[in-house]
Design an enzyme around this catalytic site. Structure first.
Site, PDB file in Angstrom:
ATOM      1  N   HIS A 127     -12.229  38.299   6.645  1.00  0.00           N
ATOM      2  CA  HIS A 127     -11.004  39.334   6.241  1.00  0.00           C
ATOM      3  C   HIS A 127     -10.972  39.643   4.787  1.00  0.00           C
ATOM      4  O   HIS A 127      -9.888  40.128   4.196  1.00  0.00           O
ATOM      5  CB  HIS A 127      -9.772  39.177   6.790  1.00  0.00           C
ATOM      6  CG  HIS A 127      -9.838  38.879   8.513  1.00  0.00           C
ATOM      7  ND1 HIS A 127      -9.195  38.320   9.337  1.00  0.00           N
ATOM      8  CD2 HIS A 127     -10.909  39.503   9.158  1.00  0.00           C
ATOM      9  CE1 HIS A 127      -9.411  38.449  10.491  1.00  0.00           C
ATOM     10  NE2 HIS A 127     -10.560  39.167  10.696  1.00  0.00           N
ATOM     11  N   CYS A 159     -16.217  50.272 -14.027  1.00  0.00           N
ATOM     12  CA  CYS A 159     -15.937  51.692 -14.417  1.00  0.00           C
ATOM     13  C   CYS A 159     -14.573  52.127 -14.631  1.00  0.00           C
ATOM     14  O   CYS A 159     -14.521  53.359 -14.946  1.00  0.00           O
ATOM     15  CB  CYS A 159     -16.733  52.277 -13.108  1.00  0.00           C
ATOM     16  SG  CYS A 159     -15.462  52.411 -11.950  1.00  0.00           S
TER      17      CYS A 159
HETATM   18  N1  APR Z   1      -2.484  23.415  12.554  1.00  0.00           N
HETATM   19  C1  APR Z   1      -3.148  23.861  13.291  1.00  0.00           C
HETATM   20  N2  APR Z   1      -2.783  25.233  14.051  1.00  0.00           N
HETATM   21  C2  APR Z   1      -1.445  25.702  13.676  1.00  0.00           C
HETATM   22  C3  APR Z   1      -0.618  24.917  12.813  1.00  0.00           C
HETATM   23  C4  APR Z   1      -1.226  23.821  12.407  1.00  0.00           C
HETATM   24  N3  APR Z   1      -0.676  23.011  11.163  1.00  0.00           N
HETATM   25  N4  APR Z   1       0.604  25.741  12.822  1.00  0.00           N
HETATM   26  C5  APR Z   1       0.432  26.694  13.805  1.00  0.00           C
HETATM   27  N5  APR Z   1      -0.983  26.763  14.290  1.00  0.00           N
HETATM   28  C6  APR Z   1      -1.370  27.604  15.034  1.00  0.00           C
HETATM   29  C7  APR Z   1      -0.351  28.509  16.086  1.00  0.00           C
HETATM   30  O1  APR Z   1      -0.199  27.596  17.100  1.00  0.00           O
HETATM   31  C8  APR Z   1      -1.261  29.811  16.440  1.00  0.00           C
HETATM   32  O2  APR Z   1      -2.031  29.634  17.473  1.00  0.00           O
HETATM   33  O3  APR Z   1      -1.948  28.535  14.314  1.00  0.00           O
HETATM   34  C9  APR Z   1      -2.301  29.993  14.894  1.00  0.00           C
HETATM   35  C10 APR Z   1      -1.902  31.162  14.145  1.00  0.00           C
HETATM   36  O4  APR Z   1      -2.316  32.160  14.987  1.00  0.00           O
HETATM   37  P1  APR Z   1      -2.033  33.742  14.164  1.00  0.00           P
HETATM   38  O5  APR Z   1      -0.722  33.500  13.409  1.00  0.00           O
HETATM   39  O6  APR Z   1      -2.321  34.646  15.183  1.00  0.00           O
HETATM   40  O7  APR Z   1      -3.133  33.619  13.086  1.00  0.00           O
HETATM   41  P2  APR Z   1      -4.450  33.952  13.245  1.00  0.00           P
HETATM   42  O8  APR Z   1      -5.273  33.763  14.712  1.00  0.00           O
HETATM   43  O9  APR Z   1      -5.435  33.562  11.968  1.00  0.00           O
HETATM   44  O10 APR Z   1      -4.725  35.799  12.983  1.00  0.00           O
HETATM   45  C11 APR Z   1      -5.786  36.488  13.144  1.00  0.00           C
HETATM   46  O11 APR Z   1      -4.712  38.455  12.649  1.00  0.00           O
HETATM   47  O12 APR Z   1      -2.838  39.224  11.630  1.00  0.00           O
HETATM   48  C12 APR Z   1      -4.179  39.304  11.730  1.00  0.00           C
HETATM   49  O13 APR Z   1      -5.913  39.572   9.672  1.00  0.00           O
HETATM   50  C13 APR Z   1      -4.774  38.487  10.198  1.00  0.00           C
HETATM   51  O14 APR Z   1      -6.379  37.106   9.851  1.00  0.00           O
HETATM   52  C14 APR Z   1      -5.391  37.192  10.948  1.00  0.00           C
HETATM   53  C15 APR Z   1      -5.696  37.668  12.070  1.00  0.00           C
END
Ligand code: APR
Length: 252
Positions: A127, A159
């Site tokens: 991303h 540029c």
């Molecule tokens: N360690 C591991 N996992 C964790 C922790 C931690 N300390 N804290 C939270 N989590 C988990 C949550 O339970 C959740 O399942 O991390 C996950 C985060 O999920 P999202 O907030 O949905 O993030 P992500 O999956 O990276 O989102 C994907 O969505 O909004 C877009 O572009 C943005 O890259 C992002 C994409």
């Protein structure tokens, strides 16, 4: 059916030590312990609206076309939040893993740059990266570290043209080639980790499925079960910063 664990077992250490080609997909959760808000799951997702506008609108292709200044102000706000964040033990462990395997690929959905700061080298940033800008005229990509930004938009080093954040906005395709390399690494892996992602955003969420279908063992690390848990061999319920270093612990 996925085995649920709360710490790394000796059997899992054996699988880890026996692996040759490892690929890892990380999401916002791996940066939660560094103070970076997540989007959906646990870890304090207070980043959803800013100035009363939803993130899906602020980080969208439409808005960069109609109001690039607002998009830069929104990203400058996030850069200011991230500026204080440093890699945690999860990032640091993954940087050490890189040197243990014949082949290791770190695929991240995160734009915070913390994996690179921790010393990881072979990273695929699906991303983009919030510390880079891309010229709207010559498409050069360049690093912009100053925070707050002096000029909005930052001017292209090559540029002098206006630039945009070098990140994938909602409604946009992933950068050319990066996803192909991620898919290739997933298909070649004998061990695939899914760490700190809700696994609901595609095409990133298709990578663990592709790895599993190609015969890899699938290990998830997340304090909560997710949409991908049923497909995993093991789900380690816990925080990445506490679980990941356990794979590096002294062997008996
Ligand atoms: N360690 C591991 N996992 C964790 C922790 C931690 N300390 N804290 C939270 N989590 C988990 C949550 O339970 C959740 O399942 O991390 C996950 C985060 O999920 P999202 O907030 O949905 O993030 P992500 O999956 O990276 O989102 C994907 O969505 O909004 C877009 O572009 C943005 O890259 C992002 C994409």
């Amino acid at each position: 059916m996925s085995i649920l664990l709360t710490e790394v077992s000796d059997e899992l250490l054996g699988i880890f030590d026996g692996a040759a080609r490892v690929a890892v997909l990380t999401g916002a959760g791996v940066s939660a312990e560094s103070g970076v808000p997540t989007f959906r799951g646990g870890g304090g997702s207070e980043i959803w609206t800013w100035r009363g506008r939803p993130v899906t609108e602020l980080s969208s292709a439409e808005l960069i076309a109609t109001d690039p200044k607002l998009v830069w102000e929104w990203f400058d706000y996030r850069r200011a939040l991230l500026k204080e964040c440093v890699p945690n033990e999860g990032h640091n462990a993954l940087a050490k893993w890189e040197r243990r395997f014949e082949r290791f690929t770190l695929i991240t959905q995160n734009i915070d740059g913390l994996h690179r700061e921790a010393g990881s080298m072979n990273i695929l940033e699906l991303h983009g990266n919030i510390w880079r800008a891309r010229c709207l005229r010559c498409a050069s990509s360049f690093e912009v570290r100053e925070c707050p930004l002096e000029d909005i938009p930052p001017r292209c080093f090559v540029c002098g043209g206006a630039s945009r954040p070098d990140v994938v906005l909602f409604g946009e395709f992933l950068p050319e080639g990066v996803f192909d390399r991620a898919e290739e690494a997933a298909a070649a892996a004998d061990l695939f980790f899914v760490i700190g992602t809700s696994a609901v955003v595609y095409p990133a969420a298709s990578l663990p499925i592709a790895a599993k279908q190609a015969g890899a063992r699938l290990i998830e690390i997340n304090p909560e079960q997710t949409d991908i848990s049923l497909m995993c061999d093991v789900t380690l319920l816990g925080n990445a910063g506490e679980i990941l270093p356990q794979f590096l612990k002294e062997r008996g």
